[in-house]
Design an enzyme around this catalytic site. Structure first.
Site, PDB file in Angstrom:
ATOM      1  N   ALA A   1      -5.038  -1.034   3.759  1.00  0.00           N
ATOM      2  CA  ALA A   1      -4.754  -1.989   4.837  1.00  0.00           C
ATOM      3  C   ALA A   1      -3.396  -2.636   4.594  1.00  0.00           C
ATOM      4  CB  ALA A   1      -5.831  -3.073   4.905  1.00  0.00           C
TER       5      ALA A   1
ATOM      6  N   ILE B   1      -2.894   7.121   5.999  1.00  0.00           N
ATOM      7  CA  ILE B   1      -3.730   7.090   7.196  1.00  0.00           C
ATOM      8  C   ILE B   1      -2.899   7.060   8.480  1.00  0.00           C
ATOM      9  CG2 ILE B   1      -5.649   6.013   5.975  1.00  0.00           C
ATOM     10  CD1 ILE B   1      -4.998   3.384   7.445  1.00  0.00           C
TER      11      ILE B   1
ATOM     12  N   TYR C   1      -1.617 -10.229  11.776  1.00  0.00           N
ATOM     13  CA  TYR C   1      -2.565  -9.561  10.872  1.00  0.00           C
ATOM     14  C   TYR C   1      -3.965  -9.527  11.481  1.00  0.00           C
ATOM     15  CZ  TYR C   1      -5.810  -9.122   6.932  1.00  0.00           C
ATOM     16  OH  TYR C   1      -6.850  -8.751   6.114  1.00  0.00           O
TER      17      TYR C   1
ATOM     18  N   THR D   1      -1.948  -6.122   4.351  1.00  0.00           N
ATOM     19  CA  THR D   1      -2.556  -7.432   4.124  1.00  0.00           C
ATOM     20  C   THR D   1      -1.556  -8.566   3.902  1.00  0.00           C
ATOM     21  OG1 THR D   1      -2.758  -6.951   1.751  1.00  0.00           O
ATOM     22  CG2 THR D   1      -4.651  -6.401   3.141  1.00  0.00           C
TER      23      THR D   1
ATOM     24  N   LEU E   1      -9.681  -3.556  -3.991  1.00  0.00           N
ATOM     25  CA  LEU E   1     -11.041  -3.112  -3.688  1.00  0.00           C
ATOM     26  C   LEU E   1     -11.234  -1.640  -4.012  1.00  0.00           C
ATOM     27  CD1 LEU E   1     -13.841  -3.725  -2.600  1.00  0.00           C
ATOM     28  CD2 LEU E   1     -12.954  -3.362  -0.279  1.00  0.00           C
TER      29      LEU E   1
END
Length: 292
Positions: free
Chosen positions: A72, A50, A137, A74, A15
């Site tokens: 993320a 992060i 998750y 995933t 993304l």
């Protein structure tokens, strides 16, 4: 005129790369987007992690109007055993984002998942339905959502599902690669969801971002299918003559339990007149024509 500054984190992911492409060209499959007064900065985990609060703080204090988090954890099956790292990224890291964005009055755009729901419904999930994740998750993603809501008032949480795009690994590429070396594909036919084109998601996200109507939104392709039906359509569009055999989730055992029904309704987008998401078949057709 002062430029609107956007920081993209997780820029090397599926993304993230789609976002970068759209911000660079200002044009998506769905049309042109007004981004003339925008400038952006892109970082991946090797530059800004992060999970490292100080690193994140030092970057965001440079002054950004928006922070788009495309990073993320995933790996759904791996997370069942690697839950500490999954939690660090999807929950602790997201808490860091929320705290820093609040500190610098930056709007946070964060992506979440259909896996926050348990899959026991038989109609599409709305934004107001109560999540009940069953996987590590899904639980860590939902915990991240809750922290954003409690810490950072200026936020968009965007839940999506079954994402595919030109960059990185995804189900479409996996099936096409398997079709090169297999005479038969065995694909699960009792899990229903909605394939989502990353280009459509990126475009709609940027349109939504400009509204300042903060909150949680669903953003997936329109319609629904099983993984088996998705595969059938991929092969039909690619004119691949291969046997596709439907199997049950029990036959195709995975470490993490998948929701049987995780279709999301784009109710929030519809209420704003911003549901640009195409029927999944139409978006897939465009994608296949681009990669062939």
């Amino acid at each position: 005129m002062k430029k609107t500054k956007i920081l993209i984190l997780g820029s090397k992911g599926q993304l993230g790369q789609e976002m970068l492409e759209l911000l660079s060209t200002k044009k998506a499959d769905l049309g042109k987007i007004d981004l003339e007064n925008y400038e952006f900065c892109a970082c991946d985990v090797d530059e800004v992690d992060i999970c490292n609060y100080q690193q994140l703080y030092d970057k965001v204090k440079e002054g950004f109007d928006y922070l788009i988090n495309c990073s993320a954890y995933t790996a759904v099956d791996k997370a069942e055993d690697d839950y500490l790292n999954c939690y660090l990224v999807n929950t602790v890291g997201v808490s860091n984002l929320a705290r820093v964005c609040k500190e610098f009055n930056t709007t946070l755009i964060h992506f979440s998942t259909d896996y926050v729901f348990d899959g026991k419904a038989n109609v599409p999930y709305k934004e107001f339905d109560i999540p009940n994740p069953v996987t590590v998750y899904g639980k860590t993603k939902f915990a991240g959502e809750q922290l954003i809501c409690s810490i950072c008032p200026k936020h968009f949480i965007i839940r999506t599902s079954w994402l595919y795009g030109k960059h990185g690994k995804n189900f479409v590429y996996t099936m096409l690669n398997l079709a090169k070396t297999h005479d038969e594909l065995r694909v699960v036919n009792d899990q229903r969801g909605t394939p989502t084109n990353a280009n459509d998601l990126a475009y709609t996200t940027l349109k939504l971002m400009q509204t300042q109507v903060y909150g949680t939104y669903h953003c997936t392709g329109e319609g629904e299918c099983t993984w088996f039906e998705f595969t059938q359509e991929i092969m039909r569009l690619c004119k691949k003559d291969i046997m596709i055999t439907p199997v049950t989730s029990e036959e195709f055992k995975s470490r993490a339990e998948r929701p049987k029904y995780s279709v999301l309704e784009n109710l929030g987008l519809k209420s704003l007149g911003l549901n640009y998401m195409r029927p999944w078949q139409e978006a897939l057709k465009t994608f296949i024509s681009q990669i062939q």
